[in-house]
Motif scaffolding. Structure first.
Motif: not given
Lengths: 673, 167
Positions: A570-572, A607, A610-611, A614-615, A617-618
């Motif tokens: 997922n992480n670019k 990943d 962490a996704f 991040a999700s 948090e979003y």
């Protein structure tokens, strides 16, 4: 003759220093359609070889090479090497069996007579004894030759008075290059590719026939068709059929009677063979007597007194068979005239089974034929094969581009299972074969990659190479052959990353089920990227196992198709790192490294976690934004309450200060008002 | 036994409803003390009653939950009253003095101007604070969007859960 520097470019290299000269044919060593050529060692002028070239369509026994190489007897042709060769004459790959040369003529030319001048002791010493030794060794090493006939047995190159040498038995499907004469009635009428797996019993029978052809002075079978010969073998037995009126040395008659017994369980084995050589007089078992009916039955304008002969002809007119069953005449004949209780039981069961497909008269004919003579090969819709010859028949049909629907119906109607019942095998072998047929039927019901009729071919024919249409130019029988074939195809261009097709998947499902099991989920995924990832993992596994260092062309094809696969991360930033790593590995042609980067479970798990963070948090930020959006929608009211509170604080503070000043002024005697 | 326990449990589960309006015991005690004090210091009470009229008006006029504004006005109103309370106490603390102070125009001007000043404080401070908070909210919204853009840049559109860029 030829040194390393001045090799004719038309000569085809095999191994490190051996070259095959395609211009020099050695037809006496051909094994059916597998043709023999002269080969030589470029490093050693003395080294002359016989290269027998087999195509995919010959279904060569490449998987029996290890067993054959373990045979130490000098009467076997010495196999010096085998493997895939790029056969430039046909611009495709072939499998070559390289034997050492120095052989003489064959014992008997096909259809001819022996020109030997051996006395009886010489025949025993130079022909029978070497054959017995070979049978003993084959028995010990669990190997069967499958191509014994006098045109494939050679005089030694050292002179006529030396032991014979048995020719090649690997370059073609077992039994496919022998004439029907070399088989007992249970296999003789089967299609050459459908005669089943090679067995020592069949080899011993073929030796018996070879000995007859070697000793005979005339051919009393001349002009008879294979079917006529089989009919005669069923009638009077193979021994009587082959010997006829010929006067053979009396000392060989017991041996011939023993090895030519029609029933494989009563046929002489290696022990009886050696006992005979030691001079022990053995009396071969008599043939089982057929039961003659009290009255004959009419079928196709002929009268039959034996059920065994009727079974031979039932497939010729299924409609008439159907009518004589319906009017009850066949049933009455079997029950009352033949009066064989086991046969009657088989007949009733066959009728019951035929109800499964009552409109299929060929099925009925096959069922009744099995009931009347269980030892005969299966005859169904114009094809004839044994229960263990079905696999090689299917493989041959694929090579010829034939319709596989026929074999689907054969398996679904359980015809091989019923043919198996008459083979007289031990219980454990019967169960193993039944399990195979059950597996075939279960894979036929599924549409996933690697299932279907293709899988049945590889289950039932273990020597079939991969018969994928896209790989028809190649001989695919190992990891390295797959990798090198795809590398070649990728170099030529036009190849896509979805390399695994139905055949390749089926081939590997049978050969290495664990490999396919690990990629099965992704391989059958509807998402293209998952399929590409599965293909990469598969090819990487093959490269690793084949120990091939670099396959840059395959790597390049994958590299061009992996854009979606990187999205597994997922992480670019991680995607960029993985992509650059994969590009580096692709430059080196290192598929395992490419797959390892894309399949790094630790990185993927990190990943993913962490996704998720991040999700979360979003989503939290989105909620906060929406709350602000609602609150700030009315600018007049936002913060007013807080403003009033702050004003109250300010006001009370100011009031307190004023009050303190007033009190101080009052105390000090100063008056404000 | 079991029935009793169930009844007890049902009783304990009933939410405790706070009585709205009225005074509690302490409130009542305080109110009685205040009445007694008012009677005892009647001239002061009279002065404060008339002096604190703007506060009373503010308390009754303002909507429920807007007591902060009344409090703001009251604070300044009280500060305006304090010098005259001291003046009353200084001049004998009787009805005549109280009436003298109340009938003086200057007194009422001072007290009511103080109350008006309180109202002004409320108006100015509330405006300033709400404006500040609004701007703070707008800035926070911008910061949220910026952070979300950073997250999407790092993790892709799939992060929002509405779009899947894997497909």
């Amino acid at each position: 003759m030829a040194s390393g520097s001045n090799i004719d470019p038309s000569h085809i290299k095999f191994g490190k220093s051996v070259y095959i000269n395609p211009k020099i044919r050695l037809p006496q060593f051909d094994n059916g359609d597998s043709l023999a050529y002269q080969a030589y060692d470029s490093q050693n002028k003395e080294g002359k070889f016989i290269a027998i070239i087999a195509g995919v369509e010959n279904i060569p026994r490449w998987n029996a090479v290890a067993a054959y190489a373990g045979l130490a007897d000098t009467s076997f042709m010495r196999l010096v090497g085998s493997g895939v060769v790029n056969w430039s004459l046909e611009n495709k790959q072939k499998y070559v069996f390289m034997y050492s040369g120095g052989l003489g003529k064959c014992l008997v030319e096909e259809g001819g007579f022996s020109e030997h001048h051996w006395r009886h002791p010489d025949i025993v010493e130079y022909f029978i004894q070497p054959m017995a030794r070979m049978f003993k060794e084959m028995s010990d090493k669990n190997f069967a030759h499958g191509s014994i006939c006098p045109s494939n047995i050679y005089y030694s190159g050292g002179g006529a008075n030396s032991p014979v040498i048995l020719g090649d038995g690997l370059s073609a499907c077992a039994g496919s290059t022998q004439d029907a004469l070399f088989f007992p009635p249970s296999k003789a009428l089967a299609h050459p590719m459908g005669r089943g797996i090679a067995s020592l019993e069949d080899d011993i029978y073929a030796f018996g026939v070879s000995l007859v052809l070697f000793l005979r002075k005339g051919n009393h079978l001349n002009g008879l068709s294979n079917e006529d010969i089989v009919r005669r073998k069923i009638d009077i037995g193979s021994y009587a059929t082959l010997i006829g009126q010929e006067r053979f040395p009396a000392s060989f008659l017991d041996l011939l009677r023993g090895v030519l017994h029609d029933c494989s369980s009563s046929r002489w084995g290696v022990d009886e063979f050696f006992s005979w050589l030691d001079g022990t007089r053995l009396s071969p078992e008599p043939l089982t007597k057929k039961k003659k009916a009290n009255r004959s039955i009419d079928f196709c304008g002929k009268k039959y007194l034996y059920a065994e002969f009727l079974a031979l002809d039932l497939h010729k007119n299924p409609n008439e068979l159907s009518s004589i069953i319906e009017n009850g005449s066949l049933g009455k004949w079997v029950e009352r005239s033949v009066d064989d209780t086991p046969m009657t039981e088989r007949y009733i069961k066959a009728l019951e089974r035929s109800l499964a497909d009552s409109d299929n008269k060929d099925y009925l004919a096959a069922q009744i034929a099995i009931a009347l003579n269980p030892s005969l090969p299966l005859h169904y819709k114009g094809k004839c094969f044994t229960y263990d010859g079905l696999g090689s028949m299917m493989a041959k049909t694929i090579c010829d581009g034939g319709d596989m629907g026929y074999y689907k119906s054969v398996l679904n109607l359980s015809l091989p299972d019923q043919a198996l019942a008459g083979a007289g095998l031990p219980q454990n072998e019967v169960l193993a074969n039944l399990k195979q047929f059950d597996t075939c039927r279960s894979v036929l019901r599924m549409n996933n990659m690697g299932y279907g009729i293709e899988r049945c071919v590889y289950i039932l024919c273990d020597s079939a190479p991969c018969l994928s249409p896209k790989l028809e130019q190649y001989f695919i029988n190992s990891d390295s052959s797959v990798i090198m074939a795809f590398e070649d195809m990728c170099k030529r261009g036009g190849q896509i990353a979805l390399m695994i097709d139905q055949h390749l998947a089926a081939f590997y499902y049978v050969a290495y089920p664990n490999i396919m099991g690990s990629i099965a989920y992704d391989l059958n995924s509807p998402e293209k990227d998952s399929k590409i990832a599965a293909n990469l993992r598969f090819m990487a596994g093959l490269q690793k196992r084949a120990r091939i260092n670099s396959v840059p062309a395959i790597a390049r094809v994958f590299l061009e198709s992996l854009s979606g696969v990187y999205k597994a991360f997922n992480n670019k930033e991680m995607q960029k790192v993985i992509k650059s790593g994969v590009e580096e590995a692709a430059k080196d042609g290192d598929l395992p490294a490419m797959a390892a980067l894309l399949d790094d479970k630790t990185s993927l798990a990190r990943d993913k976690k962490a996704f998720q963070i991040a999700s979360a948090e979003y989503r939290m930020l989105e909620d906060e934004y929406n709350q602000y959006n609602i609150k700030l929608a009315n600018k007049k009211t936002y913060g007013v309450v807080s403003g009033h509170d702050a004003a109250a604080v300010v006001s009370w503070l100011a009031a307190t200060i004023i009050t303190v000043i007033v009190i101080l002024a009052f105390i000090s005697g100063n008056r404000i008002f | 036994m079991a029935d009793k326990k169930e009844k007890k449990a049902k009783k304990s589960k009933k939410p405790k409803v706070k009585k709205k309006g009225g005074f509690g015991f302490k409130g009542r005690l305080f109110f009685i003390a205040l009445v007694l004090m008012s009677i005892t210091f009647l001239p002061t009470t009279m002065l404060l009653f008339f002096g604190m009229l703007p506060s009373l008006v503010a308390f009754f006029v303002n909507a429920r939950g807007m007591s902060a504004r009344a409090s703001t006005i009251s604070a300044m109103n009280l500060a305006g009253c304090v010098p005259f309370v001291f003046k009353l106490w200084d001049t004998g603390n009787d009805f005549e003095a109280s009436i003298d102070i109340l009938t003086n125009t200057q007194t009422l001007m001072v007290i009511y101007t103080a109350a008006a000043f309180g109202y002004m404080i409320d108006w100015v401070v509330t405006g300033l604070v709400s404006s500040y908070m609004y701007q703070k909210g707008v800035l926070r919204m911008k910061a949220i969007r910026k952070r979300q853009e950073v997250l999407v840049g790092l993790w892709g559109e799939g992060l929002s859960g509405t779009r899947n860029d894997k497909s």
